[in-house]
Design an enzyme around this catalytic site. Structure first.
Site, PDB file in Angstrom:
ATOM      1  N   MET A  19      10.592  -6.548   4.486  1.00  0.00           N
ATOM      2  CA  MET A  19      10.758  -7.137   5.820  1.00  0.00           C
ATOM      3  C   MET A  19      12.000  -8.028   5.898  1.00  0.00           C
ATOM      4  O   MET A  19      11.929  -9.202   6.240  1.00  0.00           O
ATOM      5  CB  MET A  19       9.495  -7.929   6.187  1.00  0.00           C
ATOM      6  CG  MET A  19       8.221  -7.102   6.082  1.00  0.00           C
ATOM      7  SD  MET A  19       8.248  -5.562   7.026  1.00  0.00           S
ATOM      8  CE  MET A  19       7.818  -6.203   8.630  1.00  0.00           C
TER       9      MET A  19
ATOM     10  N   THR B 154      20.659   2.755   8.062  1.00  0.00           N
ATOM     11  CA  THR B 154      22.057   2.498   8.411  1.00  0.00           C
ATOM     12  C   THR B 154      22.133   1.035   8.839  1.00  0.00           C
ATOM     13  O   THR B 154      21.120   0.335   8.821  1.00  0.00           O
ATOM     14  CB  THR B 154      22.524   3.396   9.571  1.00  0.00           C
ATOM     15  OG1 THR B 154      21.723   3.081  10.711  1.00  0.00           O
ATOM     16  CG2 THR B 154      22.402   4.867   9.229  1.00  0.00           C
TER      17      THR B 154
ATOM     18  N   ASP C  73      16.347  -0.351  12.097  1.00  0.00           N
ATOM     19  CA  ASP C  73      15.366   0.681  12.464  1.00  0.00           C
ATOM     20  C   ASP C  73      15.998   1.787  13.311  1.00  0.00           C
ATOM     21  O   ASP C  73      15.322   2.412  14.138  1.00  0.00           O
ATOM     22  CB  ASP C  73      14.169   0.063  13.233  1.00  0.00           C
ATOM     23  CG  ASP C  73      13.404  -0.947  12.398  1.00  0.00           C
ATOM     24  OD1 ASP C  73      13.326  -0.773  11.175  1.00  0.00           O
ATOM     25  OD2 ASP C  73      12.894  -1.923  12.979  1.00  0.00           O
TER      26      ASP C  73
ATOM     27  N   SER D 184       0.837  -1.209   0.000  1.00  0.00           N
ATOM     28  CA  SER D 184       0.000   0.000   0.000  1.00  0.00           C
ATOM     29  C   SER D 184       0.870   1.257   0.000  1.00  0.00           C
ATOM     30  O   SER D 184       0.496   2.276  -0.594  1.00  0.00           O
ATOM     31  CB  SER D 184      -0.974  -0.001   1.178  1.00  0.00           C
ATOM     32  OG  SER D 184      -0.290   0.130   2.392  1.00  0.00           O
TER      33      SER D 184
ATOM     34  N   HIS E  90       8.801   3.010   8.977  1.00  0.00           N
ATOM     35  CA  HIS E  90       8.607   2.058  10.080  1.00  0.00           C
ATOM     36  C   HIS E  90       7.393   2.494  10.908  1.00  0.00           C
ATOM     37  O   HIS E  90       7.281   3.666  11.273  1.00  0.00           O
ATOM     38  CB  HIS E  90       9.863   2.010  10.957  1.00  0.00           C
ATOM     39  CG  HIS E  90       9.748   1.021  12.065  1.00  0.00           C
ATOM     40  ND1 HIS E  90       9.903  -0.337  11.873  1.00  0.00           N
ATOM     41  CD2 HIS E  90       9.437   1.179  13.380  1.00  0.00           C
ATOM     42  CE1 HIS E  90       9.718  -0.969  13.018  1.00  0.00           C
ATOM     43  NE2 HIS E  90       9.439  -0.079  13.950  1.00  0.00           N
TER      44      HIS E  90
ATOM     45  N   ASN F  34      13.695   4.181   4.752  1.00  0.00           N
ATOM     46  CA  ASN F  34      12.745   3.165   5.205  1.00  0.00           C
ATOM     47  C   ASN F  34      11.595   3.836   5.939  1.00  0.00           C
ATOM     48  O   ASN F  34      11.758   4.904   6.524  1.00  0.00           O
ATOM     49  CB  ASN F  34      13.460   2.187   6.157  1.00  0.00           C
ATOM     50  CG  ASN F  34      12.550   1.078   6.646  1.00  0.00           C
ATOM     51  OD1 ASN F  34      11.775   0.498   5.862  1.00  0.00           O
ATOM     52  ND2 ASN F  34      12.616   0.768   7.928  1.00  0.00           N
TER      53      ASN F  34
ATOM     54  N   GLU G 143       1.092   6.891   7.000  1.00  0.00           N
ATOM     55  CA  GLU G 143       2.243   6.455   6.188  1.00  0.00           C
ATOM     56  C   GLU G 143       2.069   6.899   4.742  1.00  0.00           C
ATOM     57  O   GLU G 143       3.013   7.351   4.092  1.00  0.00           O
ATOM     58  CB  GLU G 143       2.387   4.923   6.246  1.00  0.00           C
ATOM     59  CG  GLU G 143       2.729   4.395   7.622  1.00  0.00           C
ATOM     60  CD  GLU G 143       3.053   2.898   7.621  1.00  0.00           C
ATOM     61  OE1 GLU G 143       3.646   2.403   6.651  1.00  0.00           O
ATOM     62  OE2 GLU G 143       2.710   2.219   8.616  1.00  0.00           O
TER      63      GLU G 143
ATOM     64  N   ILE H   2      16.224  -7.962   7.192  1.00  0.00           N
ATOM     65  CA  ILE H   2      17.353  -7.259   7.798  1.00  0.00           C
ATOM     66  C   ILE H   2      18.459  -7.228   6.762  1.00  0.00           C
ATOM     67  O   ILE H   2      18.771  -8.250   6.140  1.00  0.00           O
ATOM     68  CB  ILE H   2      17.816  -7.998   9.076  1.00  0.00           C
ATOM     69  CG1 ILE H   2      16.704  -7.920  10.133  1.00  0.00           C
ATOM     70  CG2 ILE H   2      19.116  -7.406   9.602  1.00  0.00           C
ATOM     71  CD1 ILE H   2      16.974  -8.761  11.365  1.00  0.00           C
ATOM     72  N   LEU H   3      19.026  -6.058   6.555  1.00  0.00           N
ATOM     73  CA  LEU H   3      20.063  -5.911   5.517  1.00  0.00           C
ATOM     74  C   LEU H   3      21.450  -5.963   6.152  1.00  0.00           C
ATOM     75  O   LEU H   3      21.640  -5.519   7.290  1.00  0.00           O
ATOM     76  CB  LEU H   3      19.855  -4.585   4.778  1.00  0.00           C
ATOM     77  CG  LEU H   3      18.562  -4.540   3.956  1.00  0.00           C
ATOM     78  CD1 LEU H   3      18.152  -3.111   3.641  1.00  0.00           C
ATOM     79  CD2 LEU H   3      18.697  -5.357   2.677  1.00  0.00           C
TER      80      LEU H   3
ATOM     81  N   SER I 271       7.518   6.522  11.457  1.00  0.00           N
ATOM     82  CA  SER I 271       8.780   7.240  11.253  1.00  0.00           C
ATOM     83  C   SER I 271       9.343   6.888   9.879  1.00  0.00           C
ATOM     84  O   SER I 271       9.249   5.743   9.445  1.00  0.00           O
ATOM     85  CB  SER I 271       9.828   6.815  12.289  1.00  0.00           C
ATOM     86  OG  SER I 271       9.345   6.961  13.601  1.00  0.00           O
TER      87      SER I 271
END
Ligand code: GAR
Length: 201
Positions: A87, A138, A142, A12, A106, A104, A171, A89-90, A133
């Site tokens: 979704m 980085t 989050d 969305s 959140h 991003n 958002e 984690i990088l 937010s």
């Protein structure tokens, strides 16, 4: 400005960016999903935008997946990478490579409620306010410099679903706005500090 959008699900937020793309001067080069069934891929197709699936289950390590992801992103030479409900984690190698050009969204008032299930956690913590937010990405999950937040009052009658709906509606307003700051060259990251029009945020 050319951008790549990463998703994992409903999309969305992707839709809100597609709908405002002309106004905010965002040229969405492609959408990449790590989940093949993500509804956001249909939204992309409907809008005539290239969609890619890069299924993380096909990779034996996080490093391998992120390397492939970054190779795919680089074929488009984007100036901005937008995580919209992505979704995953990088890895630090990935986030370092795109530092200052990856953002991003959140669903919490960071630094509160990093990670998952933010709405139910905000309710359980008896918070009076909740929200969303947008931040630069980085290597800290989050935890990157915050660019903008939108606050929602928590009502007595709220459950996680009603609260999530109201946050999501915020958002959809805040993300296109932040992206437009970026595409207009107004938003920068310098020494781990976000600035808008050269003023620290
Ligand atoms: C949104 O609420 C977004 O903030 C959240 O996932 C949802 C995706 O919805 N992202 C995160 O939790 C990232 N940590 P959408 O697919 O409908 O845009």
């Amino acid at each position: 400005m050319k951008g790549v959008i990463l998703i994992s699900g409903n999309g969305s937020n992707l839709q809100s960016l597609i709908d405002s793309s002309v106004e905010i001067k965002l040229d969405i080069a492609c959408v990449i999903s790590n989940v093949s069934s993500a509804f956001g891929l249909q939204r992309a197709k409907q809008a005539g935008i290239i969609g890619h699936v890069l299924d993380n289950n096909q990779f034996s390590s996080r490093d391998e997946f992120d390397l492939k992801l970054s190779e795919l992103i680089d074929t488009y030479s984007p100036e901005i990478i937008i995580l919209a409900g992505f979704m995953r984690i990088l890895t630090p190698d990935f986030t370092k490579k795109y530092l200052g050009k990856i953002i991003n969204i959140h669903p919490s008032l960071l630094p509160k409620f990093q990670g998952l299930h933010t709405h139910v956690r905000a309710l359980n913590a008896k918070e009076k306010k909740h929200g969303v937010s947008v931040h630069f990405v980085t290597e800290e999950l989050d935890g990157g410099p915050i660019i903008a937040q939108s606050v929602v009052d928590i009502l007595e009658s709220d459950d996680a679903d009603s609260l999530a709906r109201r946050v999501l509606s915020e958002e959809h307003k805040i993300y296109p706005k932040v992206v437009s700051w970026y595409t207009h060259g107004r938003l920068k990251l310098h020494n781990n500090q976000a600035s808008l029009d050269n003023t620290p945020i």
